[in-house]
Scaffold this motif. Structure first.
Motif, PDB file in Angstrom:
ATOM      1  N   SER A  73      -4.725  84.733  -0.176  1.00  0.00           N
ATOM      2  CA  SER A  73      -3.432  85.267   0.260  1.00  0.00           C
ATOM      3  C   SER A  73      -3.166  84.972   1.734  1.00  0.00           C
ATOM      4  O   SER A  73      -2.042  85.159   2.207  1.00  0.00           O
ATOM      5  N   GLN A  74      -4.187  84.521   2.459  1.00  0.00           N
ATOM      6  CA  GLN A  74      -4.048  84.229   3.885  1.00  0.00           C
ATOM      7  C   GLN A  74      -3.725  82.753   4.106  1.00  0.00           C
ATOM      8  O   GLN A  74      -3.838  81.918   3.200  1.00  0.00           O
ATOM      9  N   THR A  75      -3.329  82.426   5.335  1.00  0.00           N
ATOM     10  CA  THR A  75      -3.050  81.044   5.691  1.00  0.00           C
ATOM     11  C   THR A  75      -4.364  80.333   5.980  1.00  0.00           C
ATOM     12  O   THR A  75      -5.122  80.739   6.865  1.00  0.00           O
ATOM     13  N   LEU A  76      -4.623  79.304   5.214  1.00  0.00           N
ATOM     14  CA  LEU A  76      -5.845  78.530   5.377  1.00  0.00           C
ATOM     15  C   LEU A  76      -5.521  77.189   6.020  1.00  0.00           C
ATOM     16  O   LEU A  76      -4.417  76.674   5.868  1.00  0.00           O
ATOM     17  N   PRO A  77      -6.464  76.608   6.730  1.00  0.00           N
ATOM     18  CA  PRO A  77      -6.190  75.311   7.365  1.00  0.00           C
ATOM     19  C   PRO A  77      -6.016  74.215   6.328  1.00  0.00           C
ATOM     20  O   PRO A  77      -6.603  74.244   5.246  1.00  0.00           O
ATOM     21  N   VAL A  78      -5.193  73.239   6.643  1.00  0.00           N
ATOM     22  CA  VAL A  78      -4.990  72.089   5.770  1.00  0.00           C
ATOM     23  C   VAL A  78      -6.239  71.218   5.805  1.00  0.00           C
ATOM     24  O   VAL A  78      -6.800  70.971   6.870  1.00  0.00           O
ATOM     25  N   GLY A  79      -6.689  70.771   4.634  1.00  0.00           N
ATOM     26  CA  GLY A  79      -7.784  69.822   4.624  1.00  0.00           C
ATOM     27  C   GLY A  79      -8.966  70.245   3.781  1.00  0.00           C
ATOM     28  O   GLY A  79      -8.859  71.043   2.854  1.00  0.00           O
TER      29      GLY A  79
END
Length: 477
Positions: free
Chosen positions: A275-281
């Protein structure tokens, strides 16, 4: 004349004559001693000269051997990153330092033949020093590990289906023993596999390990609590009060809590909140990873772990479905700028919103060729050395769980199965891509689980492969 005193001391020989040969004998004795000493000296000089020559020869031979060893090391480093096709075109050459160190020549008549997907290359490495020479024959074995391209799911330890479980889809699957079995270990007819087609299992196939992909990750979490980032463009930093940007091409330390508030834990046990913002990649973890999905937000990342990966649903689950995507699969299903932003970190104006993964994203926001390594790491959803546990929702509120991408693990689990290979539950798990179980543990579908293996999006079937060049033999000729 003799005076009286001298006369008294003189003793005349008997008979009145002196022995004329006595002095000559003494002279001969002295000559013999001198000759012996001369012979000894000449012998010693000759011996010293011989030892000097032997020492020079030994030194030259040693130098030649050292040079040939240096030549072998240099040739090994040169061949290491090349493909088998490239190596096959290299017939001879010179290894130079301040001067010529060694020469190398390909050997074909006394080199092992290709076997089991392993190709062999042989070279004679010759060095010369002071008239002495040394030849080393090096035999290299070149093989590719990691499968690379999948035509369907693989169960290297076998696959058993309980009578109440459901198995289906439209893939071609490869299973140890070339059959899916029931509780009695009897083969289940292909017509009863819900649309799946059986393929021949290759026992020699090799698979990637998490450690093979450390260098290709973007964010790296070590069990000692340290973290790093790599393969990223558009990293912002402040210099002289001005915001500037840089690229990272090797591991750079970073505080773990600066990567994402949605990732917590340490000491080899990590938690990810969907549900949180995770880093791209690509996120790489040393240890175990527990992921909690969110029905309000699709999970889009590549997760790699040296331990186990457990994918869980929140409780209560609600009546909506859950979706997890490998980055490339997320974009391929619906190519648009919003999805490209989620995958590459660029907005419609190609302005960086967050660091851009350079393994699979070009600077103009387009994706690289996903059939090449390491770009095709973006086709991996989950990869674990241990087990992969997938929550099936247990039929709660009719929710289904959908996984898009290639998933590789030592064993498959669900419910309370864990490392035993028991995949149990009461819900539906849809896999759009290749589910690859690499270990020797048999996968058992139990309970009322419904596992559907469906073809992934075209272009998403490849994953990185690694060429391994090893020394198979080394000997002096």
């Amino acid at each position: 004349m003799l005076n009286n005193q001298v006369f008294r001391t003189v003793r005349l020989p008997v008979g009145g004559e002196m022995h004329k040969q006595a002095g000559f004998a003494s002279i001969l004795l002295i000559l013999f001693i001198g000759l012996a000493l001369t012979t000894l000296v000449i012998g010693m000089v000759t011996s010293v000269r011989g030892l000097q020559g032997s020492s020079l020869t030994t030194h030259a031979q040693t130098q030649a051997q050292i040079k040939s060893a240096i030549g072998y090391q240099a040739l090994s480093e040169f061949l290491g990153p090349l493909s088998a096709a490239q190596i096959a075109t290299i017939n001879n050459g010179t290894i130079n330092g301040a001067d010529t160190v060694a020469t190398y020549t390909a050997v074909t008549t006394d080199c092992p033949a290709e076997a089991g997907g392993t190709k062999y290359f042989c070279y004679d490495i010759k060095a010369v020093s002071g008239g002495a020479s040394s030849i080393v024959r090096a035999t290299y074995a070149s093989k590719t590990t990691g499968a690379g391209s999948f035509t369907g799911s693989i169960f290297a330890g076998g696959l058993r289906k309980d009578g109440s479980a459901t198995l289906g889809g439209d893939q071609t699957i490869a299973v140890k023993g070339d059959k899916v079995v029931d509780n009695q270990n009897d083969a289940i007819p292909e017509s009863a596999l819900g649309g799946l087609t059986l393929d021949v299992f290759d026992p020699n196939v090799t698979f990637l390990k998490a450690e093979d992909l450390t260098a290709d990750a973007n964010y790296i979490f070590y069990k000692n609590g340290t973290c790093a980032r790599n393969n990223l463009a558009n990293i912002s930093y402040i210099e002289g009060g001005v915001t500037k940007y840089k690229d990272i091409t090797s591991q750079e330390p970073v505080a773990c809590n600066d990567i994402s508030s949605g990732i917590s834990g340490g000491t080899g046990n990590w938690n990810i909140s969907g549900s949180q913002t995770l880093p791209v990649g690509v996120l790489w973890f040393e240890g175990n990873v527990n992921i909690t999905l969110s029905s309000a937000k699709a999970f889009v990342n590549t997760i790699i772990a040296t331990g186990n990966i457990a994918v869980n649903l929140p409780n209560p689950t609600g009546n909506t479905d859950y979706f997890s995507y490998a980055p490339n699969h997320y974009y391929l299903l619906n190519p648009n700028n919003n999805r490209l932003t989620r995958v590459c970190g660029l907005n419609n104006s190609l302005v960086s919103l967050e660091p851009r993964p350079t393994q699979y994203c070009n600077a103009d926001g387009t994706l690289k060729d996903m059939t090449t390594s390491p770009a095709n790491i973006a086709n991996i959803l989950f990869l674990s050395n241990g087990y992969l546990s997938l929550d099936s929702a247990g039929g709660r509120n009719g929710a289904e769980v959908n996984y898009y991408g290639n998933m590789l693990s030592g064993s498959l689990a669900g419910g309370t199965g864990n490392s035993s290979g028991d995949f149990r539950g009461g819900g539906t798990v849809n896999v759009y891509g290749n589910l690859v179980v690499t270990g020797a543990v048999q996968t058992s579908l139990l309970g009322n689980l419904n596992l559907q293996l469906k073809r992934g999006t075209s272009g998403g079937n490849t994953v990185p492969s690694k060429k391994v060049m090893i020394l198979s033999g080394l000997r002096y000729m």
